[in-house]
Enzyme design. Sequence first.
Site, short mmCIF file in Angstrom:
data_model
loop_
_atom_site.label_atom_id
_atom_site.label_comp_id
_atom_site.label_asym_id
_atom_site.label_seq_id
_atom_site.Cartn_x
_atom_site.Cartn_y
_atom_site.Cartn_z
N ASP A 1 -11.21 -57.46 -5.40
CA ASP A 1 -10.26 -57.79 -5.85
C ASP A 1 -9.10 -56.81 -5.28
O ASP A 1 -9.45 -55.94 -4.71
CB ASP A 1 -10.18 -57.77 -7.28
N HIS A 2 -7.85 -56.92 -5.65
CA HIS A 2 -6.83 -55.86 -5.09
C HIS A 2 -7.12 -54.49 -5.09
O HIS A 2 -7.59 -54.07 -6.10
CB HIS A 2 -5.48 -56.23 -6.07
N ASP A 3 -6.77 -53.88 -4.15
CA ASP A 3 -6.78 -52.24 -3.95
C ASP A 3 -8.33 -51.76 -4.14
O ASP A 3 -8.54 -50.73 -4.19
CB ASP A 3 -5.86 -51.81 -5.07
N GLY B 1 -9.52 -52.35 -7.69
CA GLY B 1 -9.18 -50.87 -7.58
C GLY B 1 -10.82 -50.35 -7.69
O GLY B 1 -10.95 -49.16 -7.62
#
Length: 212
Positions: free
Chosen positions: A136-138, A156
């Site tokens: 997922d994001h980051d 993250g």
Amino acid sequence: MALIIVVGGSGQHASVVYEAAVLSGMAVAGLAAMDAAAVAPAFDCPWLGSLGAIADGGIARGDRFIAACGSNALRREISETLLAWGAELASVVHPAAIVSPSACIGAGTAVLAGAIIGPRAVLGCGVIVNHAASVDHDGAVGDYGNLCPGARLAGGVRMAPGGFVGINAAVLPGLYLAENAVVGAGAVVTRDVAADDTVVGIPAVSVRRGRP
Ligand SMILES: CC(C)(COP(=O)(O)OP(=O)(O)OC[C@H]1O[C@@H](n2cnc3c(N)ncnc32)[C@H](O)[C@@H]1OP(=O)(O)O)[C@@H](O)C(=O)NCCC(=O)NCCS
């Protein structure tokens, strides 16, 4: 520039990478092995034999390479040998994968069907993001990491090099998996995982510290 898929082990993972490469429109020269005695795996793809001849003759002939095997250690060994020969590693992204335009994918990495790579995620070199796995994001997956089918890294999450996340395991947001951490199939990881540790279950607990 054609792609040469370098097989390690049984060749099963190579068949998945081969199909992804062809479907994504890459020109594939065929399969090869580091080992002169290796035999062609049992699926329909041109067999080029040992790469030793290429190394002897100088590898700068425009081909690109990807190491295709599930073992992180073997994938690293093959990739590092190729790089030492001056070869160029290529990444393969299946057309049915969804990759954010702001994500970054390293050389020699395979992103397979149904995988999702979110915004600003960073995949290192020689990573596998297998069928329906997601970062997922980051998120970040270090070099030669392996996300098995259906594995989920929440936003993250950072995985150091050499990590392994088994089928359908989930890692909760922002956690850190240290070098060579192993997450068992179906686990839900709720805490950081130490280097060389193996965790299983819900919530995931350590079953073995230290390298296997
Ligand atoms: C976690 C894993 C790597 C451990 O393998 P291992 O080191 O050989 O460990 P063992 O099989 O000796 O298991 C150790 C203990 O953990 C348990 N265990 C192993 N994997 C488990 C899992 N995924 N979930 C829950 N418990 C698990 C075993 O039952 C055993 O328990 P016991 O000591 O009470 O008998 C492995 O079981 C696993 O889950 N691999 C993922 C495979 C995968 O997703 N492959 C996809 C390929 S694309």
